[in-house]
Design a protein around this motif. Structure first.
Motif: not given
Length: 269
Positions: A32-34, A49-51, A137-139
């Protein structure tokens, strides 16, 4: 409904399960950070936060569908030849393609950061909101892959706890909610720290390559894959987490030493 919380065994299981969910969520926070750091600065905290919120909702939904997840362990297709044997299952396919995705994503990110350092800036200025939706989407996609392991671990730990069918499910939901809240508290500081130190970005991406490889090997292990009569064994996660922790410790020492070297020059000025 909450009678199970009066049991000491339930509290021990809850604390242990919450701790495990946090540990198993470390790789999720790194990913998520990346992804979030590629967005405009004003959208990074929102994406993080949303992820994580969507990850929590997704995991709770998957907990209600745990019988479906357990069913994914059953092979639906077999490959047999003189040199290879494996039983393909839904869970193995999810882990395999998830591992491939992490390998591709991490390698391409390392390539962009080293060979095309201006790429992130151009992408931020060009895409904006579109990048936010792509990041979410990726998260959510990668969290689904990571959720398989953590949820099945939770099911195994809470099996037999409580007298009612819903007791174990309640403990698992509480553990997921608490762990996601704790991750939300630390996710943004971790993201900012990774963003501020380029070496940490490369190190984090290297961790994701290791995790991607581990997912592929775990998929082969779940398929009981045999190559030339040798079965693929599971990679103990403890080895992976030790490697990550040791690498982080060394990098923290390097950062501390670099700061100590810079301080004398600042004093002279």
């Amino acid at each position: 409904m909450f009678e199970i919380l009066s049991s000491p065994d339930a509290w021990v299981a809850l604390v242990t399960l919450t701790f495990l969910e946090i540990v198993l969520g470390i790789d999720n926070i790194i990913f998520i950070s990346i992804i979030a750091n590629k967005l405009p600065r004003k959208l990074q905290a929102k994406a993080t936060n949303l992820g994580l919120l969507l990850a929590m909702v997704q995991r709770i939904i998957l907990l209600f569908a745990v019988s479906f997840l357990i069913g994914l362990k059953n092979p639906f297709f077999y490959i047999e030849s003189s040199w290879v044997y494996m039983g393909i299952s839904g869970q193995a396919l999810i882990l395999f393609f998830g591992g491939l995705f992490l390998l591709y994503k991490s390698t391409s990110e390392i390539h962009e950061k080293i060979e095309m350092p201006e790429h992130d800036e151009n992408q931020v200025s060009a895409k904006g909101i579109t990048s936010l939706s792509s990041a979410i989407v990726q998260i959510v996609l990668i969290d689904f892959i990571f959720s398989i392991d953590s949820i099945l671990t939770a099911v195994g730990m809470t099996n037999g706890i409580g007298n009612k069918p819903g007791d174990a499910l309640l403990l698992m939901i509480i553990a997921v909610v608490i762990s996601i809240i704790i991750m939300m508290v630390f996710a943004n500081p971790i993201r900012q720290f990774i963003s501020a130190h380029p070496s940490m970005q490369i190190l984090a991406l290297s961790f994701l390559i290791l995790i991607g490889f581990m997912l592929i090997m775990e998929a082969a292990h779940l398929s009981h894959a045999k190559f030339f009569g040798n079965e693929v064994g599971a990679i103990p996660k403890g080895y992976l987490y030790f490697a990550i922790a040791f690498s982080l410790f060394v990098e923290f020492l390097n950062i501390r030493m670099q700061r100590n070297k810079e301080k004398p020059s600042e004093v002279k000025e």
